[in-house]
Design a protein around this motif. Sequence first.
Motif, PDB file in Angstrom:
ATOM      1  N   ALA A 108     -31.711 -15.680 -46.774  1.00 36.00           N
ATOM      2  CA  ALA A 108     -31.699 -14.331 -47.341  1.00 36.00           C
ATOM      3  C   ALA A 108     -32.552 -13.382 -46.520  1.00 36.00           C
ATOM      4  N   ASN A 109     -33.681 -13.840 -46.003  1.00 31.92           N
ATOM      5  CA  ASN A 109     -34.544 -12.897 -45.286  1.00 31.92           C
ATOM      6  C   ASN A 109     -35.093 -13.435 -43.972  1.00 31.92           C
ATOM      7  N   GLN A 116     -42.784 -18.903 -47.903  1.00 32.84           N
ATOM      8  CA  GLN A 116     -42.412 -18.148 -49.093  1.00 32.84           C
ATOM      9  C   GLN A 116     -42.668 -18.894 -50.375  1.00 32.84           C
ATOM     10  N   VAL A 195     -49.627  -9.207 -59.387  1.00 37.45           N
ATOM     11  CA  VAL A 195     -50.399  -9.921 -58.373  1.00 37.45           C
ATOM     12  C   VAL A 195     -50.399  -9.086 -57.101  1.00 37.45           C
ATOM     13  N   ASP A 299     -33.468 -17.090 -58.278  1.00 39.00           N
ATOM     14  CA  ASP A 299     -33.172 -16.052 -57.292  1.00 39.00           C
ATOM     15  C   ASP A 299     -32.463 -16.646 -56.075  1.00 39.00           C
ATOM     16  N   ASN A 303     -28.743 -16.000 -54.544  1.00 35.95           N
ATOM     17  CA  ASN A 303     -28.498 -15.557 -53.166  1.00 35.95           C
ATOM     18  C   ASN A 303     -27.755 -16.597 -52.338  1.00 35.95           C
TER      19      ASN A 303
ATOM     20  N   GLY B  65     -34.580  -6.878 -56.917  1.00 33.71           N
ATOM     21  CA  GLY B  65     -35.353  -7.367 -55.790  1.00 33.71           C
ATOM     22  C   GLY B  65     -35.480  -8.869 -55.854  1.00 33.71           C
ATOM     23  N   GLY B  66     -35.961  -9.465 -54.786  1.00 33.20           N
ATOM     24  CA  GLY B  66     -36.078 -10.897 -54.709  1.00 33.20           C
ATOM     25  C   GLY B  66     -36.286 -11.279 -53.268  1.00 33.20           C
ATOM     26  N   SER B  67     -35.902 -12.501 -52.937  1.00 33.79           N
ATOM     27  CA  SER B  67     -36.192 -12.952 -51.575  1.00 33.79           C
ATOM     28  C   SER B  67     -35.355 -12.205 -50.541  1.00 33.79           C
ATOM     29  N   LYS B  68     -34.338 -11.451 -50.997  1.00 31.15           N
ATOM     30  CA  LYS B  68     -33.546 -10.668 -50.042  1.00 31.15           C
ATOM     31  C   LYS B  68     -34.253  -9.388 -49.602  1.00 31.15           C
ATOM     32  N   ASP B  69     -35.357  -9.055 -50.274  1.00 28.64           N
ATOM     33  CA  ASP B  69     -36.054  -7.801 -49.961  1.00 28.64           C
ATOM     34  C   ASP B  69     -36.385  -7.682 -48.482  1.00 28.64           C
ATOM     35  N   SER B 218     -49.153  -3.835 -47.161  1.00 30.75           N
ATOM     36  CA  SER B 218     -48.706  -5.224 -47.271  1.00 30.75           C
ATOM     37  C   SER B 218     -47.373  -5.289 -47.987  1.00 30.75           C
ATOM     38  N   GLU B 220     -44.436  -8.412 -49.586  1.00 31.43           N
ATOM     39  CA  GLU B 220     -43.959  -9.779 -49.753  1.00 31.43           C
ATOM     40  C   GLU B 220     -42.641  -9.719 -50.503  1.00 31.43           C
ATOM     41  N   PRO B 221     -41.566 -10.299 -49.952  1.00 32.45           N
ATOM     42  CA  PRO B 221     -40.267 -10.189 -50.622  1.00 32.45           C
ATOM     43  C   PRO B 221     -40.332 -10.683 -52.063  1.00 32.45           C
ATOM     44  N   GLY B 222     -39.762  -9.919 -52.962  1.00 28.53           N
ATOM     45  CA  GLY B 222     -39.672 -10.339 -54.349  1.00 28.53           C
ATOM     46  C   GLY B 222     -40.932 -10.146 -55.159  1.00 28.53           C
ATOM     47  N   LYS B 223     -42.008  -9.670 -54.518  1.00 31.05           N
ATOM     48  CA  LYS B 223     -43.254  -9.522 -55.267  1.00 31.05           C
ATOM     49  C   LYS B 223     -43.747  -8.073 -55.170  1.00 31.05           C
ATOM     50  N   THR B 224     -45.007  -7.923 -54.800  1.00 34.11           N
ATOM     51  CA  THR B 224     -45.590  -6.584 -54.746  1.00 34.11           C
ATOM     52  C   THR B 224     -45.708  -6.121 -53.308  1.00 34.11           C
ATOM     53  N   VAL B 226     -47.765  -2.951 -51.057  1.00 36.62           N
ATOM     54  CA  VAL B 226     -48.824  -1.960 -51.206  1.00 36.62           C
ATOM     55  C   VAL B 226     -48.761  -0.975 -50.044  1.00 36.62           C
ATOM     56  N   GLN B 246     -43.717  -2.919 -57.394  1.00 37.33           N
ATOM     57  CA  GLN B 246     -43.653  -4.270 -57.957  1.00 37.33           C
ATOM     58  C   GLN B 246     -42.220  -4.573 -58.373  1.00 37.33           C
ATOM     59  N   PHE B 248     -39.260  -6.265 -60.466  1.00 37.90           N
ATOM     60  CA  PHE B 248     -39.061  -6.834 -61.801  1.00 37.90           C
ATOM     61  C   PHE B 248     -37.638  -7.342 -61.910  1.00 37.90           C
TER      62      PHE B 248
END
Lengths: 344, 528
Positions: A108-109, A116, A195, A299, A303, B65-69, B218, B220-224, B226, B246, B248
């Motif tokens: 996916a990325n 990850q 987080v 997820d 994907n 969103g997710g790991s494809k981000d 910063s 990270e795919p699927g998370k936050t 900044v 973020q 969701f």
Amino acid sequence: MSQVATLPDPLEEVAPPRGRHGGAAWAVWLLRRIGLALLTLWLVSVLVYVATVALGDPVRAILGRDYNSNPGRVAQLEAQLNADQGLVARYFDWLGGLLTGDPGTSLANQQPVWGQISANVLNTLVLVLLAAAVMIPLAFGIAMISAHYRRRRPDTVIQTILLGLAGVPEFVIGILLVALFSTTVFHVLPAVTLVSPTGHPWDQPAGMVLPVATLVLAVTPYVSRIVRATLLEVLDSDYVELARLKGIPEPVVMRKHALLNAIVPGIQVIALQLAWLAGGVVLVETLFAYPGIGRQLVDSVRNHDVPMVQALSMIIAAVYIAVNLVADILSILLTPRARTAISQ
Amino acid sequence: MNQIRNNVPGISRRQLLKYSGLGVAAVAGGGLLSACGGGDDGGGGNGGGGPQNNGGILIHGATGGGSKDTLDPHQPVTNPDIARVSNLFEPLLFWNSNYELEPALAESVESSSDGSKWTIKMRSGVTFHNGKPVTAEDAWFSIQRVADPKKPLSAGGQLSQIIDFQSTKVVDDTTLELALKAPYAILDSLLAEYTLGIIPTDFDLANPVGTGAFQYKSFEPGKTSVFTKYADYWGDAAFVDELHIQDFTDDNAKVNALQAGQIQTVDNLPYNLIETIKGAGGGVLISETGAWVPFTMRVDVAPFSDVKVRQAMRLIVDRQAMIDQTLSGYGSLGNDLYAPFDAAYANDLPQREQDIDQAKSLLKEAGHEGLQVELFTGDDISSVAPAAANLFVEQAKLAGVDVKVTKKTPFYDDDYLSYPFAQDFWNTRNYIPQAAVGTFPPAQGGTYNETHWDNAEHRDLVNTAAQTLDEAKRNDLLHQAQEIEYNEGGLIIWGFRQQVDGYAANVQGLEPSKYLPLGSYKFQKVSV
């Protein structure tokens, strides 16, 4: 007889080695169990690989409606998947990577899989251990109180509440807790886990309260009911009766004579529950936006990110096997008859 | 608890900054207020309407969103990606909140008299987040990256076909002369997409620099992720010190977090939670969009090859009921025409309404009484699609048409673009680019021509319009093209979705935008 009936299976698999020194016998037994665990893990790896290959064409799933209009990307992704190699060759490539700590690259990325998932594995582990740390004393405490008052009012009330909790799905418990403590009634706890990219969920301890509480409420009823049932059985046995007749005070009877013997079935139930939690409690993670492996697995399946799904499945399987192995060892150590059977 | 603490107005140093910036803030706030007075929907919210505060952290809860981000400026995939690239990177021109072009990194984009050469004048004094000034060279690099003829990215489909890569030249640091293979009158609108942000020639995805009001910290795919305020921003600098975005995956978690005060804005508020947010003192931002989920009828296969059948199907649809039931009323009527914000949009064509009698008689004339058709739908089109398909079944029954819904998983497989009768989704676009990609034959750029529409007269009108610089003449040509589609086309466009976003009570500065959710994600205008 009641004792034997509550013993776990592992005993039967192990033919007691005769005529050896106790320590050596133990080592053989342990090696044998670990060998069996590894064999199981290997079988799981075959199953996982075959199942993920059967997910369908990942390239098509990733590109969606752009599949037909972007042949360049299609070729690039197919090359990454080694689509031209045979299934068996690809399996061994993957297994080799897994054993050397390189589970591949996410489709996916295009980032390494391990980078990850490592943070999420840790997050889930912490969540489960915290839940266990709260749940185990709580479940045993409730079971002891319940057994002490058996079939009297406190016991009935406790059992009704436990049954009620066991009947409610964990995400419903979570939604109720959020409404009660975060959004509708009180505003004292965070509703979701936020987080920072460099931090961990537990950097804000308040954010851990509701996810942990939800898991504890979901799991405690099962463990507590099993322990109570075993306790009752033990409390009715002859040797407890004898202890009482000898004039040993009731709390000591409960702690030393009854509880120790009721612990083994409890360990087995706890192991099953923990393994289930470690598999990622998708609904709870989703509700609290908790960055754990359950949500990541969902997820990744969505994907069609095959390398991610494979790595996560293997980790979950490994945790299942490890937790059960530990539970078996503890059970044997805590059961004198089984312990001596091995080292004889 | 971090969030909660951050909402408390800062102390000492931050306070000082606040007062020193108060003049600017008051002016900006006043401007926003008057802008809001012009808009309807009471969108902006803007709480008490006092001056906006500087400082603090804005946490945006993004849907999906997710790991494809990805942070790639030119190929955002998910909702959070779009929010991120919109704040990190900026195109040469902006679509403003009324979907009109506005200068951004380019001071001006002007065409030669025949529209075959375009001169782009860069704004001076704009710097990337690493301090390097933005030059015409960077603009050309970015355009080439997007419009690579071998692998065009989302904003580059049209550009890759019309740019003359050999003759285009960078004249000096601030001037780019874009040469085209053929005149193209609306090139400027292609340069305004959020997927064509300008990046430096030495761009590195590991440390992405752009020109936006926020710079990368910063991700990270699927998370936050900044971002921090870019102090040297060329426009009005951001109010907040940090922007967090973020992901969701769950609507309930998103809304719970908003209610608990952990996040300040969310995009795509579920319709059923609008009242909850209002009840908790939050605000709801409603914006018009040009996004549509049409029914697509293939004009080259029976029964839809008969224009009477197509018109009958269009008359079967109760458009208001579609909006009420599938969009909870948050939509505006469609008239089987797309691009409602285009200056050329044919407002004067009569609004098509449900007319069962007319539909029945058209079907009878066509010899298709008691017609049976199969309608293909899928969850991956949009959550609206299956609901609209099921509602269409009910409406078609009134005209004696038996519609069988087939839900495909996935919908976008090899059969996509060959379904005789199906659905699809499209976002806001103007008429010419939409017609090119959706109604031309594939060989001429119609990559997503679901209806297999192949009408030379229509195509000539669109192509001529694309080369006509005179706006009145161009709009006239486009009007004719729309009439043809209105009378013969294969699309049933029953409505356009309204965008519904939510924000916390302490958020100021949001105004509805027709382009992207949450005021086109321009978080530099938002204070907390």
